[in-house]
Design an enzyme around this catalytic site. Structure first.
Site, mmCIF file in Angstrom:
data_model
loop_
_atom_site.group_PDB
_atom_site.id
_atom_site.type_symbol
_atom_site.label_atom_id
_atom_site.label_comp_id
_atom_site.label_asym_id
_atom_site.label_seq_id
_atom_site.Cartn_x
_atom_site.Cartn_y
_atom_site.Cartn_z
ATOM 1 N N VAL A 8 4.318 3.077 -4.695
ATOM 2 C CA VAL A 8 3.446 3.162 -3.345
ATOM 3 C C VAL A 8 3.317 1.894 -2.727
ATOM 4 C CG1 VAL A 8 1.960 4.716 -4.691
ATOM 5 C CG2 VAL A 8 1.522 2.366 -5.242
ATOM 6 N N SER A 9 2.865 1.954 -1.562
ATOM 7 C CA SER A 9 2.863 1.015 -0.600
ATOM 8 C C SER A 9 1.981 -0.157 -0.809
ATOM 9 C CB SER A 9 2.639 1.271 0.955
ATOM 10 O OG SER A 9 3.932 2.257 1.122
ATOM 11 N N THR A 10 0.787 0.034 -1.539
ATOM 12 C CA THR A 10 -0.425 -0.879 -1.491
ATOM 13 C C THR A 10 -0.964 -0.906 -3.101
ATOM 14 O OG1 THR A 10 -1.920 0.433 -0.854
ATOM 15 C CG2 THR A 10 -1.094 -0.612 0.631
ATOM 16 N N GLN A 13 -3.429 1.949 -3.772
ATOM 17 C CA GLN A 13 -2.743 3.437 -4.055
ATOM 18 C C GLN A 13 -2.550 3.763 -5.427
ATOM 19 O OE1 GLN A 13 0.396 3.132 -0.955
ATOM 20 N NE2 GLN A 13 -0.818 4.772 0.261
#
Length: 198
Positions: A8-10, A13
């Site tokens: 996931v990007s962050t 998330q």
């Protein structure tokens, strides 16, 4: 052996959906590598660990291909690099199913070719969008590129020297501004008349 990878990007998330899908494929939690990092960064320890773990005959399984790379081209390059090592890639939830672990399957090869075409289209469109954005900005009088770090008073002095007839070499010597910077920042000279006509 199948090796799972989820990203996931962050940090805010949640990886649960991807991990659950990989577990349903029979991949043990200890073989599912994870990252909470943007796809734009190359510093993805989970992906690097998965790639290091993979041996000839293994398959890296992802929920969707965009988990592997920032762009289709990045993902395709990774698939080809892994194929050279005898490692396959398989996705679970994309509309186009990719399974590079089976080179004898013409449909899986077709999927990789289609991915390559999409990658080329993505690159072409990105170049066109960037060129259009630069043209629009230039037409509106905005400078394109990194902000200038040259002292405006030095640039004004350089322009004055050029208007007085000094050569670029002389202006470089007097101002300390590099030749390429002068060419980038000085406005063009007014065109010289080619005829005696006013």
């Amino acid at each position: 052996m199948e090796i799972g990878y989820a990203r996931v990007s962050t940090t805010k998330q949640d990886l649960d959906r991807q991990i659950d899908a990989l577990r349903q494929e029979g991949i043990e939690a200890k073989r599912i590598y994870i990252d909470k990092k943007s796809g734009a960064t190359t510093n993805r320890p989970g992906l690097h660990a998965a790639l290091d773990q993979a041996r000839e005959g293994d398959v890296i399984v992802v929920h969707t291909l965009d988990r592997l790379g920032r762009t289709v081209r990045d993902t395709l390059n990774l698939i080809h690099d892994l194929a050279d090592r005898g490692v396959g890639v398989r996705n679970l939830a994309d509309p186009i199913k990719v399974d590079s672990s089976n080179p004898e399957d013409p449909m899986s090869q077709l999927a990789v070719v289609m991915l390559a075409l999409f990658g080329q289209m993505e690159r072409t469109y990105a170049i066109e969008r960037a060129a259009h954005a630069r043209a629009v900005a230039t037409a509106k009088g905005r400078r394109v590129g990194r902000p200038s770090v040259v002292d405006p008073s030095k640039l004004a002095y350089a322009e004055h020297l050029r208007n007085e007839g000094h050569t670029i070499a002389q202006i470089v010597e007097k101002t300390g501004i590099t030749r390429t910077t002068l060419y980038r920042h000085l406005p063009p000279r007014p065109p010289q008349p080619l005829t005696a006509e006013k």
